[in-house]
Design a protein around this motif. Structure first.
Motif, PDB file in Angstrom:
ATOM      1  N   MET A  71      52.596  39.857  45.903  1.00  0.00           N
ATOM      2  CA  MET A  71      52.746  39.924  44.447  1.00  0.00           C
ATOM      3  C   MET A  71      53.250  38.634  43.805  1.00  0.00           C
ATOM      4  O   MET A  71      52.771  38.270  42.715  1.00  0.00           O
ATOM      5  CB  MET A  71      53.631  41.100  44.046  1.00  0.00           C
ATOM      6  CG  MET A  71      53.701  41.296  42.537  1.00  0.00           C
ATOM      7  SD  MET A  71      54.567  42.792  42.034  1.00  0.00           S
ATOM      8  CE  MET A  71      53.290  44.012  42.262  1.00  0.00           C
ATOM      9  N   ILE A 174      45.596  44.119  43.429  1.00  0.00           N
ATOM     10  CA  ILE A 174      46.769  43.728  42.648  1.00  0.00           C
ATOM     11  C   ILE A 174      46.291  42.888  41.479  1.00  0.00           C
ATOM     12  O   ILE A 174      45.521  41.940  41.652  1.00  0.00           O
ATOM     13  CB  ILE A 174      47.767  42.925  43.509  1.00  0.00           C
ATOM     14  CG1 ILE A 174      48.099  43.676  44.809  1.00  0.00           C
ATOM     15  CG2 ILE A 174      49.040  42.635  42.718  1.00  0.00           C
ATOM     16  CD1 ILE A 174      49.016  42.921  45.746  1.00  0.00           C
ATOM     17  N   VAL A 184      49.715  47.553  41.156  1.00  0.00           N
ATOM     18  CA  VAL A 184      49.157  47.683  42.507  1.00  0.00           C
ATOM     19  C   VAL A 184      48.459  49.029  42.634  1.00  0.00           C
ATOM     20  O   VAL A 184      48.999  50.060  42.243  1.00  0.00           O
ATOM     21  CB  VAL A 184      50.260  47.584  43.578  1.00  0.00           C
ATOM     22  CG1 VAL A 184      49.656  47.652  44.977  1.00  0.00           C
ATOM     23  CG2 VAL A 184      51.074  46.317  43.398  1.00  0.00           C
TER      24      VAL A 184
END
Length: 367
Positions: A71, A174, A184
């Protein structure tokens, strides 16, 4: 995929079921016949238990380490475009998408359709920092682009080997879905090496996934459970009664294009100079072809490499170099992985005969 948020009004229809009540007389009292019971087959097992009772079932994978790893390298991309309406009046439109930091020097890969015709581009990192971005290079054929921000020591993602994927494998998508920030979703690989036509341009070698892909996800990563980017989300089929048909450009397709964009600002494609149909059993029957697979030439450009090699409309290409050709996608990918100036042997069918020729590929003309 990058587009303004659409709001969908869902109408809830309540269906009321009317139950009829029927009274029945009480059943007669059952009687027991010991001789009948004794004659039943003995299939009982006093030690029987439910399967897996007392055993630990295999748990589902834990996605949290993958999310924590990937991320920070996923960014939100906002582009500003100045457009004109029917009366020539200008107005500003903002489009949201996603991107992936691919090194610590600020290079970001995204989709071409996210940044195409942008007057200005802004990138927001997951830590909240925002940077203006410049276009390094774009490629409409592959729907890929590279932009760059002026920052260093950035987290970045690794591009993995998409050829190792298999059907049913877990993946995560993502991205900046609906412009709501980095979100997500999880799913599986449902199909590989897919071709999808998008507004007249066919994308090849796509990965189909059940992971939810929404407007704003475009340019974001599709990752495996090792945290490697194995796809760049790009396309979703939107139609009534269609669910879970999102597509990502495979990392193996994307890597050479990204590298060319960073090095040269554009991509040079080899060119053969033909228009093609995939040979199917129905096409083979209609055209009286001796094969039911291959790439059928429907148009040939004059003075092209195909013309110089002696190919003709109606020929079926069945091999290009060392690659067997079953459909148009196979041939397009074989050409794109070749080099400008390379001479390639081509096997083709004309009538009932298998022939071979050689073509020297040239740079694809500007469209």
């Amino acid at each position: 995929m990058a587009e303004r948020t659409r709001y969908i009004l869902a109408t809830l229809i309540l269906v009321t079921l009317t139950l009829g009540i029927i009274t029945c007389p009480p059943p007669a009292t059952p009687t027991s016949d010991p001789s009948q019971v004794d004659s039943l087959p003995q299939h009982t097992d006093p030690d029987w238990t439910f399967p897996l009772q007392g055993e630990q079932a295999t748990p589902l994978p834990d996605f949290r380490p993958v999310v924590a790893q990937v991320m920070p390298s996923v960014v939100s991309v906002t582009t500003e475009m100045v457009l004109s309406d029917f009366f020539g009046r200008q107005y500003t439109e903002y489009v949201t998408g996603s991107g992936i930091l691919i090194d610590d020097e600020g290079y970001i890969t995204t989709n071409n359709h996210v940044v195409e015709n942008a007057q200005s581009i802004y990138v927001e990192l997951v830590d909240g920092r925002t940077f203006p971005a410049n276009i390094v290079g774009t490629d409409a054929l592959s729907d890929l682009a590279v932009i760059r921000i002026d920052a260093t020591d950035l987290p970045y993602a690794y591009l993995g080997d998409s050829s190792l994927l298999s059907l049913g494998q877990w993946v995560l998508a993502i991205g900046n879905a609906l412009g709501e920030g980095i979100i997500v979703t999880q799913g599986i690989v449902s199909r590989l090496n897919v071709s999808v036509n998008v507004e007249g341009n066919t994308l090849y070698g796509l990965i189909q996934t059940t992971a939810a892909i929404n407007p704003g996800n475009s340019g974001g990563p599709l990752v495996n459970l090792s945290g490697e980017v194995i796809g760049i989300t790009s396309v979703k089929i939107v139609a009534p009664e269609v669910e879970g048909m999102g597509f990502a450009i495979s990392s193996d397709e994307a890597k050479p294009i990204i590298q060319a964009l960073i090095r040269y600002g554009h991509v040079t494609y080899p060119w053969l100079g033909v228009a093609l149909y995939t040979v199917t059993p129905s096409l083979a029957a209609a055209m009286d072809l001796p094969v039911d697979s291959g790439a059928f030439i429907v148009e040939l450009i004059a003075d092209s490499p195909a013309d110089a090699a002696g190919l003709s409309v109606g020929d079926v290409i069945i091999r290009f170099g060392n690659r067997e050709i079953d459909d148009v996608g196979d041939l397009v990918q074989a050409i794109r992985t070749s080099q400008v100036g390379e001479e390639v042997e081509i096997a083709f069918i004309r009538g009932e005969d298998i022939n071979t020729t050689s073509a020297r590929l040239v740079e694809r003309p500007a469209s």
